[in-house]
Write a protein that holds these residues in place. Structure first.
Motif, PDB file in Angstrom:
ATOM      1  N   GLY A 143       0.785  -1.222   0.000  1.00 55.64           N
ATOM      2  CA  GLY A 143       0.000   0.000   0.000  1.00 55.64           C
ATOM      3  C   GLY A 143       0.819   1.275   0.000  1.00 55.64           C
ATOM      4  O   GLY A 143       0.259   2.362  -0.039  1.00 55.64           O
ATOM      5  N   GLU A 144       2.140   1.193   0.029  1.00 54.38           N
ATOM      6  CA  GLU A 144       2.988   2.382   0.076  1.00 54.38           C
ATOM      7  C   GLU A 144       3.546   2.682  -1.313  1.00 54.38           C
ATOM      8  O   GLU A 144       3.995   1.777  -2.017  1.00 54.38           O
ATOM      9  CB  GLU A 144       4.146   2.172   1.042  1.00 54.38           C
ATOM     10  CG  GLU A 144       5.030   3.394   1.174  1.00 54.38           C
ATOM     11  CD  GLU A 144       6.048   3.241   2.287  1.00 54.38           C
ATOM     12  OE1 GLU A 144       6.392   4.255   2.904  1.00 54.38           O
ATOM     13  OE2 GLU A 144       6.481   2.108   2.542  1.00 54.38           O
ATOM     14  N   PRO A 145       3.526   3.957  -1.746  1.00 63.01           N
ATOM     15  CA  PRO A 145       4.088   4.280  -3.064  1.00 63.01           C
ATOM     16  C   PRO A 145       5.582   4.005  -3.103  1.00 63.01           C
ATOM     17  O   PRO A 145       6.277   4.171  -2.105  1.00 63.01           O
ATOM     18  CB  PRO A 145       3.793   5.779  -3.210  1.00 63.01           C
ATOM     19  CG  PRO A 145       3.628   6.279  -1.807  1.00 63.01           C
ATOM     20  CD  PRO A 145       3.022   5.132  -1.049  1.00 63.01           C
ATOM     21  N   VAL A 146       6.066   3.587  -4.263  1.00 62.11           N
ATOM     22  CA  VAL A 146       7.486   3.290  -4.415  1.00 62.11           C
ATOM     23  C   VAL A 146       8.272   4.566  -4.687  1.00 62.11           C
ATOM     24  O   VAL A 146       9.429   4.681  -4.295  1.00 62.11           O
ATOM     25  CB  VAL A 146       7.689   2.263  -5.547  1.00 62.11           C
ATOM     26  CG1 VAL A 146       9.171   2.018  -5.798  1.00 62.11           C
ATOM     27  CG2 VAL A 146       7.010   0.953  -5.196  1.00 62.11           C
ATOM     28  N   ARG A 147       7.675   5.532  -5.348  1.00 63.74           N
ATOM     29  CA  ARG A 147       8.340   6.799  -5.652  1.00 63.74           C
ATOM     30  C   ARG A 147       7.668   7.926  -4.866  1.00 63.74           C
ATOM     31  O   ARG A 147       6.453   8.113  -4.966  1.00 63.74           O
ATOM     32  CB  ARG A 147       8.262   7.105  -7.153  1.00 63.74           C
ATOM     33  CG  ARG A 147       8.953   6.051  -8.028  1.00 63.74           C
ATOM     34  CD  ARG A 147      10.446   6.019  -7.752  1.00 63.74           C
ATOM     35  NE  ARG A 147      11.109   4.949  -8.451  1.00 63.74           N
ATOM     36  CZ  ARG A 147      11.786   5.103  -9.584  1.00 63.74           C
ATOM     37  NH1 ARG A 147      11.880   6.295 -10.133  1.00 63.74           N
ATOM     38  NH2 ARG A 147      12.387   4.088 -10.153  1.00 63.74           N
ATOM     39  N   VAL A 148       8.465   8.667  -4.102  1.00 62.88           N
ATOM     40  CA  VAL A 148       7.951   9.753  -3.271  1.00 62.88           C
ATOM     41  C   VAL A 148       8.751  11.010  -3.563  1.00 62.88           C
ATOM     42  O   VAL A 148       9.990  10.969  -3.617  1.00 62.88           O
ATOM     43  CB  VAL A 148       8.046   9.409  -1.770  1.00 62.88           C
ATOM     44  CG1 VAL A 148       7.618  10.604  -0.920  1.00 62.88           C
ATOM     45  CG2 VAL A 148       7.201   8.191  -1.443  1.00 62.88           C
ATOM     46  N   GLU A 149       8.064  12.135  -3.769  1.00 61.18           N
ATOM     47  CA  GLU A 149       8.722  13.427  -3.941  1.00 61.18           C
ATOM     48  C   GLU A 149       8.182  14.385  -2.889  1.00 61.18           C
ATOM     49  O   GLU A 149       6.971  14.581  -2.786  1.00 61.18           O
ATOM     50  CB  GLU A 149       8.462  14.005  -5.340  1.00 61.18           C
ATOM     51  CG  GLU A 149       9.280  13.358  -6.435  1.00 61.18           C
ATOM     52  CD  GLU A 149       9.191  14.139  -7.745  1.00 61.18           C
ATOM     53  OE1 GLU A 149       8.330  15.042  -7.846  1.00 61.18           O
ATOM     54  OE2 GLU A 149       9.981  13.853  -8.656  1.00 61.18           O
ATOM     55  N   LEU A 150       9.091  14.984  -2.115  1.00 64.88           N
ATOM     56  CA  LEU A 150       8.708  15.980  -1.130  1.00 64.88           C
ATOM     57  C   LEU A 150       8.901  17.380  -1.721  1.00 64.88           C
ATOM     58  O   LEU A 150       9.786  17.601  -2.547  1.00 64.88           O
ATOM     59  CB  LEU A 150       9.541  15.824   0.140  1.00 64.88           C
ATOM     60  CG  LEU A 150       9.455  14.452   0.830  1.00 64.88           C
ATOM     61  CD1 LEU A 150      10.205  14.485   2.156  1.00 64.88           C
ATOM     62  CD2 LEU A 150       8.013  14.021   1.047  1.00 64.88           C
ATOM     63  N   ALA A 151       8.079  18.301  -1.283  1.00 64.53           N
ATOM     64  CA  ALA A 151       8.031  19.617  -1.905  1.00 64.53           C
ATOM     65  C   ALA A 151       9.266  20.456  -1.587  1.00 64.53           C
ATOM     66  O   ALA A 151       9.778  20.442  -0.462  1.00 64.53           O
ATOM     67  CB  ALA A 151       6.775  20.356  -1.449  1.00 64.53           C
ATOM     68  N   THR A 152       9.746  21.191  -2.580  1.00 61.01           N
ATOM     69  CA  THR A 152      10.792  22.186  -2.392  1.00 61.01           C
ATOM     70  C   THR A 152      10.152  23.553  -2.152  1.00 61.01           C
ATOM     71  O   THR A 152       8.986  23.766  -2.485  1.00 61.01           O
ATOM     72  CB  THR A 152      11.708  22.267  -3.619  1.00 61.01           C
ATOM     73  OG1 THR A 152      10.893  22.478  -4.789  1.00 61.01           O
ATOM     74  CG2 THR A 152      12.505  20.987  -3.793  1.00 61.01           C
ATOM     75  N   THR A 153      10.934  24.474  -1.569  1.00 62.87           N
ATOM     76  CA  THR A 153      10.410  25.792  -1.211  1.00 62.87           C
ATOM     77  C   THR A 153      11.437  26.862  -1.534  1.00 62.87           C
ATOM     78  O   THR A 153      12.621  26.698  -1.247  1.00 62.87           O
ATOM     79  CB  THR A 153      10.095  25.860   0.302  1.00 62.87           C
ATOM     80  OG1 THR A 153       9.274  24.757   0.670  1.00 62.87           O
ATOM     81  CG2 THR A 153       9.371  27.152   0.646  1.00 62.87           C
ATOM     82  N   LEU A 154      10.982  27.957  -2.126  1.00 61.78           N
ATOM     83  CA  LEU A 154      11.863  29.099  -2.368  1.00 61.78           C
ATOM     84  C   LEU A 154      12.082  29.851  -1.063  1.00 61.78           C
ATOM     85  O   LEU A 154      11.131  30.219  -0.371  1.00 61.78           O
ATOM     86  CB  LEU A 154      11.246  30.041  -3.404  1.00 61.78           C
ATOM     87  CG  LEU A 154      11.984  31.368  -3.642  1.00 61.78           C
ATOM     88  CD1 LEU A 154      13.340  31.127  -4.280  1.00 61.78           C
ATOM     89  CD2 LEU A 154      11.130  32.308  -4.497  1.00 61.78           C
ATOM     90  N   VAL A 155      13.357  30.075  -0.695  1.00 64.27           N
ATOM     91  CA  VAL A 155      13.712  30.849   0.497  1.00 64.27           C
ATOM     92  C   VAL A 155      14.455  32.094   0.021  1.00 64.27           C
ATOM     93  O   VAL A 155      15.574  32.002  -0.496  1.00 64.27           O
ATOM     94  CB  VAL A 155      14.604  30.025   1.455  1.00 64.27           C
ATOM     95  CG1 VAL A 155      14.944  30.851   2.690  1.00 64.27           C
ATOM     96  CG2 VAL A 155      13.898  28.735   1.863  1.00 64.27           C
TER      97      VAL A 155
END
Length: 573
Positions: free
Chosen positions: A353-365
């Motif tokens: 049930g867990e995705p194999v590919r995960v992308e976490l969000a980037t943020t402009l600082v």
């Protein structure tokens, strides 16, 4: 190539059956199964494939003690890797596992020695930074039931390899869009090695943002440049090609500087540069400084990652924050969930049930290294070819990182271990600042034998130029200290555990002599030592919502002690 049901014993194939199918002896299968040397590459790969396909080891061999989480990084000294280590270590500790560390080096390939060691250690899970595992290595790990995940992989792993990354394409676009929004149109880029998926994705985002604005990114390299290949400043272009606005370089400060020099030699030169990571961006700042360019007045610079040196560069870097620690934590949890559910789904890359590919969000600082194109962005190069040390300016206000903190630590009887802690951190600091001419002294109550103290070891570090933060502050942050205070003439860094404070002053600062004068007086005069301790005990009997208020409350007693010390120093001996 599979095992005939008739060759199985109960629910598993026999060792002899695997040996027959691989046309080797059972002893050879045993060597492969236990990770021992003495087997040729093609034979090992053939046996590994049969072991993985049959599930021999996974079904019949216990997963071992499983007391370790193995982390494989590119470079243990890099800021990027330090963030990954923190993330993996926190999750491993949370689940009761120890952490084992290995360094790959720039070619990102795990070797025979590593895989042999892993099969012997039998970790509960493996997290790899950047790594490109071969099919044979993947088979070896899966045959032993050792789950693995990859953070920011090299290349494009097979679909069944669990991967945690960041929204690199969106981050690359956001970096360039920020500059476009400020009014820049001559925007150059330094890309990372193009055998790395993250570098390619960031470049794709940069190009997309330029294209949407009706601009073009002209590449200096005709072919991708592998990360292990020397790339001093980009691949040359034919003489009749337009000036390049993209140069490929390794993810290092030195290569960022060389690439920036190439880009800034263009006519007209760019008014802004986006980079593949913060180290390259720091190299751009170095190049700009040596060429007499002001950042951001003459040149805007954007990094990627948001590692600690980006925050304390001069000027502080505008960058794309990649949630490195969170990425490492997610990758570790994925691998440990695979370990916990071993056998539930042998072929799946993650837990059910867990995705194999995960992308976490980037943020402009947004910080101080970007601004609208200014008066210094004309075509004529500046006259100066360097910036003198006296052009640097000190801060003019007090900046307390994290705001006021309540005082919660009471006095402890003198502990000889405080002197040991000082010695350890003195060596750590001297290693960090390298050839810089510094002086390190033990100050504060912990430096006075017999004097009760808060268990916070204070050190003073004397540097040639307190405004040259890149020379000492970046190395100290890279060595694991955290910035707490920036104020005129003074910087304070501390350990994350807050048990060691490091005060940085410039050579000749009166504060340094005051620290040492008070220390030596308390060491030599029992009456002043008793008075000082009595005052501290009285003050600490109350509640202090701000440690700075507590420090101020001791001022009168400290001044009186120091006055007596100065008087004693001028008396004839």
């Amino acid at each position: 190539m599979s095992i005939d049901p008739a060759e199985r014993s109960g629910s598993r194939p026999t060792l002899e059956a695997i040996a027959r199918r691989a046309s080797v002896s059972p002893a050879t299968v045993s060597k492969v199964l236990n990770g021992r040397p003495g087997v040729s590459g093609p034979t090992r790969e053939r046996v590994e494939h049969l072991l993985a396909a049959s599930g021999y080891a996974q079904r019949d061999t216990p997963p071992g003690p499983g007391s370790l989480v193995e982390l494989v990084v590119e470079d243990l000294a890099s800021e990027w890797s330090i963030e990954i280590v923190r993330g993996v270590e926190s999750v491993a500790r949370e689940h009761g596992y120890a952490l084992s560390l290995s360094a790959l080096g720039p070619d990102h390939a795990v070797g025979e020695d590593w895989i042999t060691g892993v099969l012997h250690r039998r970790p509960a899970a493996i997290v790899l930074q950047f790594s490109a595992l071969t099919a044979g290595r993947r088979d070896q790990l899966r045959a032993r039931g050792i789950p693995f995940t990859v953070v920011d992989p090299v290349g494009d792993p097979p679909a069944d390899v669990p991967v945690v990354g960041a929204t690199n394409t969106a981050g690359g676009a956001a970096a360039t869009q920020h500059l476009l929004d400020l009014g820049h149109t001559r925007i150059a880029a330094i890309a990372g090695p193009l055998d790395m998926a993250c570098a390619v994705d960031r470049l794709v985002g940069h190009r997309a943002a330029l294209a949407a604005a009706g601009l073009e990114a002209r590449h200096a390299a005709a072919t991708p440049v592998p990360s292990g290949t020397p790339v001093p400043s980009g691949t040359p272009v034919p003489s009749d090609a337009p000036e390049p606005s993209v140069v490929v370089a390794r993810f290092s400060r030195e290569d960022g500087e060389r690439a920036a020099r190439e880009l800034l030699a263009a006519d007209p030169r760019p008014t802004a540069i986006v980079t593949g990571n913060d180290l390259q961006a720091l190299g751009v700042l170095d190049a700009a400084r040596s060429l007499g360019l002001r950042v951001p007045e003459d040149l805007s610079v954007v990094g990627f990652d948001d590692v600690a040196p980006a925050r304390w560069a001069r000027p502080a870097l505008t960058t794309i924050r990649q949630p490195l620690q969170e990425m490492a934590e997610r990758a570790t949890r994925m691998a440990l969930r695979q370990h916990a559910s071993a056998g539930a789904d042998e072929d799946a890359g993650g837990a059910p049930g867990e995705p194999v590919r995960v992308e976490l969000a980037t943020t402009l600082v947004v910080r101080d290294s970007t601004a609208a194109p200014g008066v210094g962005t004309g075509d004529e190069p500046p006259v100066r070819d360097h910036v003198l040390a006296d052009d640097r300016r000190d801060v003019t206000t007090v900046e307390i990182i994290g705001g006021p903190e309540a005082l919660r630590v009471g006095l402890h009887e003198y502990d000889p271990a405080w002197a040991v802690t000082f010695t350890e951190h003195r060596e750590r600091i001297l290693r960090a600042v390298g050839p810089l001419d510094v002086r390190v002294e033990h100050i504060g109550s912990t430096s006075v034998p017999g004097l009760a103290a808060k268990p916070i070891v204070d050190l003073v570090v004397v540097v040639p130029d307190v405004t040259d933060e890149s020379a000492y502050l970046e190395p100290l942050l890279g060595a694991g200290y955290e910035l707490r205070v920036r104020e005129p003439g003074h910087r304070l860094v501390r350990t994350p555990e807050r048990d060691v404070h490091v005060h940085v002053y410039e050579r000749g600062a009166t504060a340094v002599e005051d620290y040492l004068l008070l220390r030596d007086r308390l060491r030599s005069d029992p009456d002043d030592r008793a008075l000082y301790e009595q005052t501290k005990r009285a003050l600490l009997s109350g509640t202090w919502d701000d440690m700075n208020d507590y420090a101020d409350a001791k001022t009168d007693v400290i001044r009186a002690v120091m006055a007596r010390a100065r008087a004693a120093a001028v008396l004839p001996g």
